[in-house]
Write an enzyme that holds these catalytic residues in place. Structure first.
Site, short mmCIF file in Angstrom:
data_model
loop_
_atom_site.label_atom_id
_atom_site.label_comp_id
_atom_site.label_asym_id
_atom_site.label_seq_id
_atom_site.Cartn_x
_atom_site.Cartn_y
_atom_site.Cartn_z
N ASN A 180 0.82 -1.22 0.00
CA ASN A 180 0.00 0.00 0.00
C ASN A 180 0.86 1.27 0.00
OD1 ASN A 180 1.01 0.03 2.56
ND2 ASN A 180 -0.95 -0.04 3.63
N HIS B 202 3.49 1.87 1.99
CA HIS B 202 4.08 2.28 3.27
C HIS B 202 5.59 2.08 3.27
CE1 HIS B 202 3.39 -1.99 4.97
NE2 HIS B 202 4.66 -1.79 5.19
N GLU C 49 1.97 4.12 7.52
CA GLU C 49 0.83 3.71 6.71
C GLU C 49 0.22 4.91 5.98
OE1 GLU C 49 0.28 0.68 6.17
OE2 GLU C 49 0.13 -0.57 7.97
C1 GLP Z 1 6.99 -4.43 6.70
C2 GLP Z 1 8.16 -3.52 7.13
C3 GLP Z 1 8.61 -2.64 5.98
C4 GLP Z 1 8.82 -3.48 4.73
C5 GLP Z 1 7.51 -4.13 4.33
C6 GLP Z 1 7.63 -4.96 3.07
O1 GLP Z 1 5.77 -3.81 6.80
N1 GLP Z 1 7.81 -2.70 8.25
O2 GLP Z 1 9.81 -1.98 6.36
O3 GLP Z 1 9.28 -2.67 3.68
O4 GLP Z 1 7.12 -4.99 5.39
O5 GLP Z 1 8.13 -6.22 3.36
P1 GLP Z 1 8.70 -7.23 2.29
O6 GLP Z 1 10.06 -6.73 1.94
O7 GLP Z 1 8.77 -8.55 3.02
O8 GLP Z 1 7.78 -7.24 1.16
#
Ligand code: GLP
Length: 234
Positions: free
Chosen positions: A128, A130, A135
């Protein structure tokens, strides 16, 4: 914002590793680090190299609230497992998810950030848009704060937990304002699930609805995407 398209996550990790080691060779002392599956390739390269990281300081983006550092789902545990046990740093900071007093925990982290300005910030991105746990709707000038995770983030992160109900509902995260203070930023995104977020953050308007879009205003931000994450780019 510079967009680098690579053919695979492995190439993306190698590209990020090159930028990171260049920054260190040019004097970077404080690394802003992220969790999630995306930076794992980069951390693997760091673990495998011969470099000594013991003169560096790391400051992590975020941590779940109400989770102990020895809990395998905690970001403390993640960082220890994937980087710090192989590559000790001079000092590592991660928000204190065991402190239920949000005002105290976030203030303490802002003091850490003020004392350790980030030279290079590594970021992933949520589906989304973030970054950290900022968020949609988060203020652009926010500092460290407690967030209630959105249902989509809880669902996305539930893959690491026994089931969705086990995912913590709250986290402490560095704010968007704090992230923007970093001298250099590298955001990595791999896979189809990130394609819409990458399109919106890089080619859409700068809006709190897509927190990562704020990076369009950063002076030295590089976005590294593989073919799938970049598939919606014009
Ligand atoms: C979590 C972390 C973020 C990260 C996101 C995506 O929400 N707080 O810092 O970027 O996940 O994770 P992934 O890299 O596993 O897709």
């Amino acid at each position: 914002m510079k967009i680098i398209k690579v053919t695979s996550p492995q190439d993306g990790s190698r590209y990020a590793y090159r930028l990171l080691t260049e920054a260190i060779d040019n004097g970077a002392k404080v690394l802003g680090l992220a969790t999630g599956s995306t930076p794992l390739g980069l951390y693997r390269l760091m673990c495998e190299d011969k470099r000594d990281y013991r003169s560096l300081i790391s400051v992590n983006l975020d941590e779940y609230v109400g989770i102990q550092p020895d809990n395998p789902q905690s970001y403390h545990y993640f960082m220890r497992t994937h980087l710090f046990s192989a590559k000790p740093f001079k000092q590592t900071y991660i928000p204190d998810g065991t402190n239920p007093n949000a005002a105290a925990a976030t203030k303490q982290y802002d003091q850490i950030l003020a004392a350790n300005p980030i030279d290079l910030q590594i970021l992933g991105i949520g589906q989304n848009g973030h970054i950290g746990f900022n968020e949609p709707g988060t203020a652009f000038d926010s500092k460290t704060h407690r967030v209630r995770l959105t249902e989509s983030t809880i669902a996305a992160n539930s893959r690491f937990f026994s089931d969705q109900s086990a995912v913590p509902r709250y986290a402490y995260t560095m704010g968007l304002g704090s992230i923007m203070q970093a001298k250099q930023i590298i955001l990595l995104a791999f896979g189809k699930a990130k394609a819409a977020a990458i399109h919106q953050m890089t080619q859409g308007k700068v809006t709190p609805a897509v927190p990562a879009s704020l990076l369009q205003k950063h002076q030295n931000a590089t976005v590294i995407v593989d073919k799938e994450a970049g598939s919606q780019l014009a």
